[in-house]
Design an enzyme around this catalytic site. Structure first.
Site: not given
Length: 231
Positions: A97, A162-163, A192, A90-93
């Site tokens: 969870h 979000l990602g 993030c 996914r996108g992001g850093q």
């Protein structure tokens, strides 16, 4: 059985779908799932779908896991908390969870919807802001840092991350909204990728929802905002 239904049902055990009539989305409540197994199922579903496959929203929560996005750097994992770390696509850093966090995976055909990734991110944020407003929580998105933020005790705090991943013109992954969880594992990372970023959750504002009820309320709002029928 072949195609996206086979990919989904092998993972979800035939979890029943509720069709959102206003948007055409199928909404599936999967309960608690293993992160990697869910991720691989999203990939398989996306690879198998065709132009007639309905868009879907998968609602779930995961056992404790840190995930690193495509640009994620391990230096943002500041302490070893003994929690598994998964490098995802996914996108992001980096994010966390865990039980008590609602994860909504968004399986959307962008080409059919006629929207780009940036528009989709803004639509997701707007849906979460609308949901939080229904719970009397004032929230907002930030153009420079995707996600949804609130002011808690005078401190800007992130309540939803979000990602996304785009493959063959379709998205998977999605958003994670903190509902009623142990937030301590966020203290061992730069959430993030932002050192010192505060995080919060619905329970901190006295909202008595659990993950299931939060998902049931948020999903149709997401579907409406993500639908090409939405103005």
């Amino acid at each position: 059985m072949h195609g996206p239904s086979a990919a989904r049902d092998e993972f979800a055990g035939g979890a029943p779908a509720r069709r959102d009539e206003a948007s055409g989305f199928l909404i599936r409540a999967l309960g608690r799932t293993d992160y990697v197994r869910c991720w691989r199922s999203m990939q398989a579903f996306t690879d198998a779908r065709d132009v007639s496959t309905p868009d879907e929203i998968w609602l779930t929560e995961h056992p404790p896991v840190y995930t690193l996005g495509l640009a994620g750097r391990r230096e943002h994992l500041r302490h070893d908390a003994g929690i598994p770390v998964v490098k995802a696509d996914r996108g992001g850093q980096v994010t966390y969870h865990g039980p008590g966090q609602l994860v909504a995976y968004l399986l959307v055909d962008l080409r059919r919807a006629g929207v780009g990734v940036r528009d989709m991110v803004r639509a997701i944020e707007a849906a979460v802001v609308e949901f939080l407003d229904s719970q009397r929580i004032s929230a907002y998105g930030r153009p420079d840092a995707p996600g949804v933020y609130v002011n808690r005790g005078g401190v800007e705090s992130k309540i939803a991350a979000l990602g996304l991943k785009v493959r063959n013109g379709c998205t998977y992954h999605g958003l994670a909204m903190n509902v009623a969880m142990d937030l301590a594992p966020f203290g061992d990372i730069d959430p993030c990728g932002y050192p010192g970023l505060a995080v919060t959750q619905l329970a901190d504002f006295g909202v008595p929802l659990d993950v299931g009820s939060a998902g049931a309320a948020l999903a149709p709002i997401l579907a409406r905002h993500l639908s090409r029928r939405h103005p």
